[in-house]
Design a protein around this motif. Structure first.
Motif, short mmCIF file in Angstrom:
data_model
loop_
_atom_site.label_atom_id
_atom_site.label_comp_id
_atom_site.label_asym_id
_atom_site.label_seq_id
_atom_site.Cartn_x
_atom_site.Cartn_y
_atom_site.Cartn_z
N ALA A 105 17.76 26.05 64.33
CA ALA A 105 17.76 27.30 65.10
C ALA A 105 19.19 27.70 65.48
N ARG A 106 19.99 26.73 65.90
CA ARG A 106 21.39 27.02 66.26
C ARG A 106 22.16 27.57 65.06
N GLY A 107 21.95 26.94 63.89
CA GLY A 107 22.66 27.38 62.69
C GLY A 107 22.29 28.79 62.28
N LEU A 108 21.01 29.09 62.32
CA LEU A 108 20.56 30.44 61.94
C LEU A 108 21.03 31.47 62.96
N GLN A 109 20.98 31.10 64.23
CA GLN A 109 21.43 32.01 65.29
C GLN A 109 22.94 32.27 65.18
N ALA A 110 23.69 31.26 64.74
CA ALA A 110 25.14 31.40 64.59
C ALA A 110 25.51 32.36 63.46
N GLY A 111 24.59 32.53 62.50
CA GLY A 111 24.87 33.48 61.43
C GLY A 111 24.80 32.93 60.02
N PHE A 112 24.42 31.65 59.86
CA PHE A 112 24.22 31.13 58.51
C PHE A 112 23.04 31.85 57.88
N ALA A 113 23.14 32.17 56.60
CA ALA A 113 22.05 32.85 55.88
C ALA A 113 20.86 31.92 55.70
N GLU A 114 21.13 30.64 55.65
CA GLU A 114 20.09 29.62 55.53
C GLU A 114 20.66 28.32 56.07
N TYR A 115 19.77 27.44 56.52
CA TYR A 115 20.18 26.13 57.04
C TYR A 115 19.33 25.10 56.31
N ILE A 116 19.95 24.33 55.44
CA ILE A 116 19.26 23.33 54.62
C ILE A 116 19.57 21.95 55.18
N THR A 117 18.52 21.17 55.40
CA THR A 117 18.74 19.83 55.95
C THR A 117 18.76 18.79 54.82
N LYS A 118 19.53 17.73 55.07
CA LYS A 118 19.61 16.60 54.14
C LYS A 118 18.56 15.57 54.55
N PRO A 119 17.93 14.88 53.63
CA PRO A 119 18.07 15.04 52.18
C PRO A 119 17.52 16.41 51.73
N ILE A 120 18.17 16.97 50.74
CA ILE A 120 17.86 18.33 50.30
C ILE A 120 16.54 18.38 49.55
N ASN A 121 15.70 19.35 49.93
CA ASN A 121 14.49 19.67 49.17
C ASN A 121 14.98 20.57 48.03
#
Length: 134
Positions: A97-113
């Motif tokens: 939520a913090r990443g998306l609110q900051a302005g990232f177009a997407e936030y992908i978590t590791k390990p990557i799907n």
């Protein structure tokens, strides 16, 4: 819409294993040229030479972290419209939520799907190409 035959993705990742994974993922796509930087500072230097269609950025970077780099890139007229995807091992809902609110177009978590990652990358590249041609 005119279709380009090559897209540029800038990957900002300080971990050599994670960078190798990105290289492995994108080498299957000849229409994608992957630029690599191991710090946000190096990425900013590269932006003076090539304008990527998409930036994939680790959050935990030496020196300027992913959030600082995002703020810097969004403050510049020549880079503010480049979609930036965060890739991070910080995987709590609050981190996303913090990443998306900051302005990232997407936030992908590791390990990557991988399936989700590639779908979003393709979608964001298409969106960036369309808005660049308008």
């Amino acid at each position: 819409m005119m279709r380009r035959d090559q897209y540029i993705i800038l990957c900002v990742e300080d971990n050599p294993i994670n960078m190798a994974l990105m290289h492995h993922i994108f080498k299957k796509y000849p229409q994608i040229r992957l630029l690599k930087a191991d710090s946000a500072e190096q990425a900013i230097e590269l932006l003076g030479q090539d304008r990527p269609d998409l930036i994939i950025m680790d959050i935990q970077l030496p020196g300027m972290d992913g959030y600082e780099a995002l703020d810097y890139l969004k403050s510049r007229e020549d880079t503010r419209d480049i979609p930036i995807v965060a890739v991070s091992s910080y995987a709590m809902d609050s981190d996303v939520a913090r990443g998306l609110q900051a302005g990232f177009a997407e936030y992908i978590t590791k390990p990557i799907n991988l399936k989700f990652f590639l779908e979003r990358v393709k979608e964001l590249i298409k969106q960036a190409a369309v808005s660049r041609e308008e």
